[in-house]
Enzyme design. Structure first.
Site, PDB file in Angstrom:
ATOM      1  N   PRO A  13     -36.660 -20.526   7.694  1.00  0.00           N
ATOM      2  CA  PRO A  13     -37.582 -20.169   8.780  1.00  0.00           C
ATOM      3  C   PRO A  13     -38.807 -19.410   8.272  1.00  0.00           C
ATOM      4  O   PRO A  13     -38.752 -18.728   7.248  1.00  0.00           O
ATOM      5  CB  PRO A  13     -36.747 -19.245   9.687  1.00  0.00           C
ATOM      6  CG  PRO A  13     -35.391 -19.151   9.074  1.00  0.00           C
ATOM      7  CD  PRO A  13     -35.499 -19.627   7.659  1.00  0.00           C
ATOM      8  N   ASP A  61     -52.192  -7.262   1.602  1.00  0.00           N
ATOM      9  CA  ASP A  61     -52.022  -8.278   2.642  1.00  0.00           C
ATOM     10  C   ASP A  61     -50.773  -9.113   2.380  1.00  0.00           C
ATOM     11  O   ASP A  61     -50.419  -9.962   3.180  1.00  0.00           O
ATOM     12  CB  ASP A  61     -53.222  -9.244   2.643  1.00  0.00           C
ATOM     13  CG  ASP A  61     -54.414  -8.663   3.380  1.00  0.00           C
ATOM     14  OD1 ASP A  61     -54.208  -7.959   4.376  1.00  0.00           O
ATOM     15  OD2 ASP A  61     -55.555  -8.936   2.959  1.00  0.00           O
ATOM     16  N   TYR A 102     -35.383 -10.310  -3.489  1.00  0.00           N
ATOM     17  CA  TYR A 102     -34.879 -11.027  -2.309  1.00  0.00           C
ATOM     18  C   TYR A 102     -35.043 -12.538  -2.491  1.00  0.00           C
ATOM     19  O   TYR A 102     -34.142 -13.325  -2.205  1.00  0.00           O
ATOM     20  CB  TYR A 102     -35.682 -10.531  -1.115  1.00  0.00           C
ATOM     21  CG  TYR A 102     -35.450 -11.214   0.209  1.00  0.00           C
ATOM     22  CD1 TYR A 102     -34.384 -10.843   1.026  1.00  0.00           C
ATOM     23  CD2 TYR A 102     -36.338 -12.186   0.671  1.00  0.00           C
ATOM     24  CE1 TYR A 102     -34.204 -11.444   2.264  1.00  0.00           C
ATOM     25  CE2 TYR A 102     -36.151 -12.782   1.912  1.00  0.00           C
ATOM     26  CZ  TYR A 102     -35.089 -12.408   2.704  1.00  0.00           C
ATOM     27  OH  TYR A 102     -34.911 -13.004   3.941  1.00  0.00           O
ATOM     28  N   LEU A 104     -31.183  -9.924  14.483  1.00  0.00           N
ATOM     29  CA  LEU A 104     -32.196 -10.602  15.309  1.00  0.00           C
ATOM     30  C   LEU A 104     -31.798 -12.044  15.625  1.00  0.00           C
ATOM     31  O   LEU A 104     -31.808 -12.467  16.784  1.00  0.00           O
ATOM     32  CB  LEU A 104     -33.528 -10.558  14.535  1.00  0.00           C
ATOM     33  CG  LEU A 104     -34.666 -11.439  14.993  1.00  0.00           C
ATOM     34  CD1 LEU A 104     -35.143 -11.037  16.382  1.00  0.00           C
ATOM     35  CD2 LEU A 104     -35.825 -11.352  13.993  1.00  0.00           C
ATOM     36  N   VAL A 105     -31.447 -12.809  14.605  1.00  0.00           N
ATOM     37  CA  VAL A 105     -31.107 -14.224  14.826  1.00  0.00           C
ATOM     38  C   VAL A 105     -29.708 -14.343  15.434  1.00  0.00           C
ATOM     39  O   VAL A 105     -29.464 -15.175  16.311  1.00  0.00           O
ATOM     40  CB  VAL A 105     -31.212 -15.026  13.510  1.00  0.00           C
ATOM     41  CG1 VAL A 105     -30.879 -16.488  13.745  1.00  0.00           C
ATOM     42  CG2 VAL A 105     -32.616 -14.894  12.914  1.00  0.00           C
ATOM     43  N   GLY A 106     -28.795 -13.491  14.985  1.00  0.00           N
ATOM     44  CA  GLY A 106     -27.440 -13.524  15.535  1.00  0.00           C
ATOM     45  C   GLY A 106     -27.440 -13.258  17.038  1.00  0.00           C
ATOM     46  O   GLY A 106     -26.744 -13.930  17.803  1.00  0.00           O
ATOM     47  N   GLY A 148     -24.045 -11.482  12.957  1.00  0.00           N
ATOM     48  CA  GLY A 148     -24.123 -11.811  14.388  1.00  0.00           C
ATOM     49  C   GLY A 148     -24.765 -10.741  15.240  1.00  0.00           C
ATOM     50  O   GLY A 148     -25.086 -10.984  16.405  1.00  0.00           O
TER      51      GLY A 148
HETATM   52  P1  NAP Z   1     -31.173  -8.505  10.686  1.00  0.00           P
HETATM   53  O1  NAP Z   1     -31.635  -8.378  12.086  1.00  0.00           O
HETATM   54  O2  NAP Z   1     -31.614  -7.498   9.688  1.00  0.00           O
HETATM   55  O3  NAP Z   1     -29.589  -8.533  10.712  1.00  0.00           O
HETATM   56  C1  NAP Z   1     -28.875  -8.550   9.515  1.00  0.00           C
HETATM   57  C2  NAP Z   1     -27.449  -8.849   9.855  1.00  0.00           C
HETATM   58  O4  NAP Z   1     -26.699  -8.890   8.637  1.00  0.00           O
HETATM   59  C3  NAP Z   1     -26.802  -7.780  10.748  1.00  0.00           C
HETATM   60  O5  NAP Z   1     -25.896  -8.404  11.631  1.00  0.00           O
HETATM   61  C4  NAP Z   1     -26.068  -6.907   9.733  1.00  0.00           C
HETATM   62  O6  NAP Z   1     -24.944  -6.254  10.297  1.00  0.00           O
HETATM   63  C5  NAP Z   1     -25.610  -7.983   8.750  1.00  0.00           C
HETATM   64  N1  NAP Z   1     -25.343  -7.441   7.419  1.00  0.00           N
HETATM   65  C6  NAP Z   1     -26.234  -6.860   6.578  1.00  0.00           C
HETATM   66  N2  NAP Z   1     -25.628  -6.483   5.437  1.00  0.00           N
HETATM   67  C7  NAP Z   1     -24.321  -6.843   5.578  1.00  0.00           C
HETATM   68  C8  NAP Z   1     -23.181  -6.720   4.738  1.00  0.00           C
HETATM   69  N3  NAP Z   1     -23.264  -6.146   3.524  1.00  0.00           N
HETATM   70  N4  NAP Z   1     -21.985  -7.176   5.199  1.00  0.00           N
HETATM   71  C9  NAP Z   1     -21.893  -7.753   6.422  1.00  0.00           C
HETATM   72  N5  NAP Z   1     -22.935  -7.914   7.258  1.00  0.00           N
HETATM   73  C10 NAP Z   1     -24.135  -7.454   6.832  1.00  0.00           C
HETATM   74  O7  NAP Z   1     -31.520  -9.939  10.086  1.00  0.00           O
HETATM   75  P2  NAP Z   1     -32.248 -11.159  10.809  1.00  0.00           P
HETATM   76  O8  NAP Z   1     -33.682 -10.826  10.905  1.00  0.00           O
HETATM   77  O9  NAP Z   1     -31.466 -11.583  12.015  1.00  0.00           O
HETATM   78  O10 NAP Z   1     -32.107 -12.268   9.682  1.00  0.00           O
HETATM   79  C11 NAP Z   1     -31.095 -13.262   9.744  1.00  0.00           C
HETATM   80  C12 NAP Z   1     -31.286 -14.163   8.550  1.00  0.00           C
HETATM   81  O11 NAP Z   1     -32.563 -14.761   8.607  1.00  0.00           O
HETATM   82  C13 NAP Z   1     -31.211 -13.445   7.211  1.00  0.00           C
HETATM   83  O12 NAP Z   1     -30.467 -14.225   6.308  1.00  0.00           O
HETATM   84  C14 NAP Z   1     -32.663 -13.341   6.771  1.00  0.00           C
HETATM   85  O13 NAP Z   1     -32.765 -13.306   5.372  1.00  0.00           O
HETATM   86  C15 NAP Z   1     -33.249 -14.582   7.376  1.00  0.00           C
HETATM   87  N6  NAP Z   1     -34.679 -14.544   7.692  1.00  0.00           N
HETATM   88  C16 NAP Z   1     -35.184 -13.534   8.468  1.00  0.00           C
HETATM   89  C17 NAP Z   1     -36.540 -13.558   8.780  1.00  0.00           C
HETATM   90  C18 NAP Z   1     -37.145 -12.499   9.676  1.00  0.00           C
HETATM   91  O14 NAP Z   1     -38.368 -12.548   9.858  1.00  0.00           O
HETATM   92  N7  NAP Z   1     -36.384 -11.586  10.245  1.00  0.00           N
HETATM   93  C19 NAP Z   1     -37.366 -14.586   8.309  1.00  0.00           C
HETATM   94  C20 NAP Z   1     -36.798 -15.599   7.547  1.00  0.00           C
HETATM   95  C21 NAP Z   1     -35.458 -15.563   7.255  1.00  0.00           C
HETATM   96  P3  NAP Z   1     -25.127  -4.808  11.043  1.00  0.00           P
HETATM   97  O15 NAP Z   1     -25.893  -5.071  12.304  1.00  0.00           O
HETATM   98  O16 NAP Z   1     -23.758  -4.345  11.319  1.00  0.00           O
HETATM   99  O17 NAP Z   1     -25.894  -3.939  10.077  1.00  0.00           O
END
Ligand code: NAP
Length: 336
Positions: free
Chosen positions: A183, A290, A156, A24-26, A21
């Protein structure tokens, strides 16, 4: 249903728990729940819903005992599962085993506990970067397992693909409504602008620094020719809210903009430079990869449900993200 599963037959509350939460998405979901102004009921939270947003400080989801303590405390009825070890192409290449192990552990723990605690619906996050490397385009939801992913992020990718396998297994054996979203590249406020960051936040940070330092050029990795679809985090948040109330299938849903949302890395950098007010040159480091040259994802299934969805144009989303970065880069909320 297994006898040990939590009995929720007398429980009518709706408790929505968001793992990841603080990411970025949270954070975009937090914005949608607290601040989104819309008259469109499809994207509004419903009266009586209790939303909770977890960070890793609430417990390490890689550890089953910590994860179980979270479920015991919150007893969610809906789980939006966003928590993951996430990173850009270079972080993925350097830490393949960590990306595999951490994401397998997090996902297995979360889904098995969602089953144990009788959660009504789970929406987990996959990614279009886990699709087969060699495929035909546009790629759609049915093609997820049709071949190996790109070498650069296979750890991943295989971990994330298992989420889809698990969703189908829980639906098949237990009739669960566990599903996935897929996404394209996400960007927006509260992104990670620090180590292991993705393309858009990394570029925003670099371009801002170049502008502030009066630099004449910036370096960019690759040739700029690769095509990508970027989606604004707040668009994802609105779609997740709709899915909570309207989408009951275990089959995943690609979240991608319309065909005109696919732009080259070069166009994306030009937009970021323009919005940031940086007039210098971009020097391309063609010794760097790339990544996949394209990975066009088909949003036809999403549009069959939400045919009038108004995706945020890239320029608008970048403008809001740059403004957020400039306002917050010296504060504790910004990951630098
Ligand atoms: P993010 O900003 O990196 O945030 C990751 C979140 O996961 C943070 O709230 C982090 O908590 C939590 N987290 C990580 N490891 C954890 C653990 N071991 N136990 C509990 N919490 C943990 O990720 P995001 O970019 O919002 O991505 C959200 C989802 O979308 C992910 O599943 C990702 O794979 C997917 N996604 C992302 C993208 C992209 O471009 N960003 C694209 C496609 C899909 P803390 O803040 O406390 O570290």
């Amino acid at each position: 249903m297994a006898a040990s599963n939590l009995d929720r037959s007398a429980d009518t509350a709706v408790r929505i728990l968001v793992t990841g939460g603080s990411g970025l998405v949270g954070k975009a979901l937090q914005w949608a729940v607290a601040e989104l102004e819309t008259t469109d009921v499809r994207f509004q939270k419903r009266p009586g819903e209790e939303w909770s947003f977890l960070t890793s400080k609430d417990g390490d989801l890689r550890d089953l005992a910590s994860a179980r303590a979270i479920f015991e405390r919150w007893t969610p009825t809906v789980v939006i599962h966003l928590a993951a070890r996430v990173g850009g192409v270079f972080a993925n290449m350097a830490y393949q085993a960590d990306f595999l192990n951490d994401n397998l552990a997090i996902n297995q723990n979360v889904l098995r506990l969602c089953h144990e605690f009788n959660v009504d619906k789970v929406i987990s996050c996959l990614s279009t970067c886990i699709f087969p490397d060699k495929t035909t385009y546009p790629i759609n939801e049915t093609m997820l397992h049709d071949g190996p992913p790109h070498d650069s992020n296979f750890g991943y990718a295989y971990a994330k693909r298992m989420l889809d396998v698990a969703n189908r297994a829980y639906a098949s054996q237990h009739g669960r409504k566990f599903t996935g979203i897929i996404p394209t590249n996400i960007y927006g406020p509260y992104d990670n602008f620090g180590e292991g960051s993705h393309f858009v936040p990394a570029l925003i940070k670099r371009v801002q620094a170049a502008r502030e330092n009066g630099a004449e050029n910036i370096q960019a990795a690759g040739s700029g020719a690769a095509l990508r679809q970027f989606i604004y985090s707040r668009d994802i948040a609105r779609i997740i809210i709709w899915m909570i109330h309207e989408y009951d299938s275990a089959e995943p849903l690609i979240l991608a903009g319309d065909a005109d949302s696919e732009i080259s890395i070069r166009q994306a950098i030009d937009t970021i430079c323009k919005i940031s007010g940086f007039a210098g040159r971009v020097e391309w480091d063609t010794t760097k990869t790339d990544g996949q040259l394209r990975k066009t994802a088909d949003n036809a299934k999403l549009k069959s449900y939400l045919k009038d969805f108004d995706f945020t144009p890239f320029e608008t989303g970048v403008k809001e993200t740059v403004e957020w970065f400039v306002e917050n880069k010296d504060g504790s909320e910004c990951r630098l």
